[in-house]
Write a protein that holds these residues in place. Sequence first.
Motif, PDB file in Angstrom:
ATOM      1  N   ALA B  31      10.529  -5.448  -3.729  1.00 32.45           N
ATOM      2  CA  ALA B  31       9.328  -5.626  -2.899  1.00 32.45           C
ATOM      3  C   ALA B  31       8.585  -4.302  -2.744  1.00 32.45           C
ATOM      4  O   ALA B  31       7.350  -4.256  -2.831  1.00 32.45           O
ATOM      5  N   ALA B  32       9.324  -3.206  -2.551  1.00 35.83           N
ATOM      6  CA  ALA B  32       8.692  -1.891  -2.393  1.00 35.83           C
ATOM      7  C   ALA B  32       7.993  -1.468  -3.688  1.00 35.83           C
ATOM      8  O   ALA B  32       6.898  -0.900  -3.657  1.00 35.83           O
ATOM      9  N   GLN B  35       4.783  -3.295  -3.808  1.00 37.35           N
ATOM     10  CA  GLN B  35       3.822  -2.741  -2.839  1.00 37.35           C
ATOM     11  C   GLN B  35       3.157  -1.478  -3.369  1.00 37.35           C
ATOM     12  O   GLN B  35       2.005  -1.206  -3.065  1.00 37.35           O
ATOM     13  N   VAL B  54       3.682 -10.099  -2.218  1.00 38.07           N
ATOM     14  CA  VAL B  54       2.824  -8.992  -1.755  1.00 38.07           C
ATOM     15  C   VAL B  54       1.872  -9.491  -0.671  1.00 38.07           C
ATOM     16  O   VAL B  54       1.646  -8.816   0.337  1.00 38.07           O
ATOM     17  N   ALA B  57       3.421  -9.952   2.680  1.00 42.18           N
ATOM     18  CA  ALA B  57       3.631  -8.668   3.373  1.00 42.18           C
ATOM     19  C   ALA B  57       2.315  -7.995   3.771  1.00 42.18           C
ATOM     20  O   ALA B  57       2.309  -6.838   4.162  1.00 42.18           O
ATOM     21  N   SER B  60      -1.972  -5.970  -1.040  1.00 41.60           N
ATOM     22  CA  SER B  60      -2.170  -4.649  -1.619  1.00 41.60           C
ATOM     23  C   SER B  60      -3.450  -4.765  -2.433  1.00 41.60           C
ATOM     24  O   SER B  60      -3.432  -5.182  -3.578  1.00 41.60           O
TER      25      SER B  60
END
Lengths: 279, 279
Positions: B31-32, B35, B54, B57, B60
């Motif tokens: 996930a990071a 991002q 994305v 969350a 982006s």
Amino acid sequence: MVTTNAPARTGRLAIAGLGPGALDQITPEVAAALQGATDVVGYLPYVARARALVEQAGGSPAVAWHASDNRVELERAQHALALAAEGRQVVVVSSGDPGVFAMAAAVFEAIEHAPAEQSAAWQMLDVQVLPGITAMLAAAARAGAPLGHDFCCINLSDNLKPWAVIARRVQLAAEADFAMAFYNPRSRSRPEGFVRLLELLRAQCEPTRLMVFARAVSTPEEHLHVCTLAEATPEMADMRTVVLVGNSTTRQVGRWVYTPRFYAPEAAEIAAPAPGSAP
Amino acid sequence: MVTTNAPARTGRLAIAGLGPGALDQITPEVAAALQGATDVVGYLPYVARARALVEQAGGSPAVAWHASDNRVELERAQHALALAAEGRQVVVVSSGDPGVFAMAAAVFEAIEHAPAEQSAAWQMLDVQVLPGITAMLAAAARAGAPLGHDFCCINLSDNLKPWAVIARRVQLAAEADFAMAFYNPRSRSRPEGFVRLLELLRAQCEPTRLMVFARAVSTPEEHLHVCTLAEATPEMADMRTVVLVGNSTTRQVGRWVYTPRFYAPEAAEIAAPAPGSAP
């Protein structure tokens, strides 16, 4: 027996995979199960890892941590089942994936061989297995893609099966030209198994066959070593190492090891019958 | 060519595993990476899954989504490498784990066979493989623990290797009494492979051997079917199915299927030499 004043809840048992070590390789599904747990059961270092994750997320004051020693998988499973049968929300933690040489099979063994008075209750429990990143795939990712084609996965611990079974499986896996992943390659109490494994591999594979020794991947103690079968020595492995062996087409490009997706017919001697087998 | 006014950054390529389907089975590490991406490259449904994560969350806005068709793995890998070589932060997304019949091997193939003018630059790139939950382990978790002992993993697509290689590997895997996981068992363009697989298995394994057909695990279309080898039919599998075959000791307890951790000597006929082989 629900012993709190909270509304009676149905017990639940989740068998959760914590991945190879790094907290950011634990799935949100597993993290949520830990957040909702009343009891976390497991081998001491895995319970510590689960606790670190819960505390990183702000903690869960109500949880009871049940850490036990290694090699008591069946007792640990029975304990977890008994807690769930009392109505508690139990998470059994395994390193890696719970279904690969870890706690899931132990829990189902405990259910199958439950004491008569528990058998029905344990079979009716809400049991879920929550997958995790297993060690061989974390190791393969660090090295490149050594398991990028058909492969097999063998536990070298002969606590669980006779050495003759292991030897025969390795021989057949080499004949099949599988890439191979070996868990639990070597411990202080049985240093000789991995020596024998190297002998078996050398009898069947070319000396240039690529190997990856991946120790404690994703932890501060991570160490990765790539070498050929000819260069491999028993001391390269310990109980925190996963050993990967490429197939006959596995190669290096730059600092990476990978096994091509295509398996060319000219490399496909394995399609021929084995020597001595019936036509 | 860095075309923004932001400080020049070194390009980076992450090959990330999205797991079987559910967003809560994607690791925080993956996930990071998503991002922080400027470009996400992959097969259309996997790019859509990455985008859903994305957006869940908070989104982006700067990311470019590069969705491509199936069966263009090498071109997709080259495209991703070219973007990273321009200084972009690229994530190639795979379903499951990128190292298991997915994009990691394709990227390393593209690096090895790079055009001469790109070869040095591509080899120097920061390439990372981020593991994910592979389909067979998600399927096994839903069923219980059918891969709880030594097992192998075979891609049934004969786009990548001759059928004779597949057949020989299945035969040797059955002799080794591995549990087995089959990826890509059946497609409209090659319906006959899975028919042949069932014939091969029936020639070597007992009719009561347990099988799990796990379709689209962790998605709304999830369907799990457990049956014996005698009951299995080709229609039970399609391209979204992973097929698991137990070893000779795999059993059912309640609604679960599991393979015991112990392999008893009395079950260990495989320790004997194969008929016709030299003593």
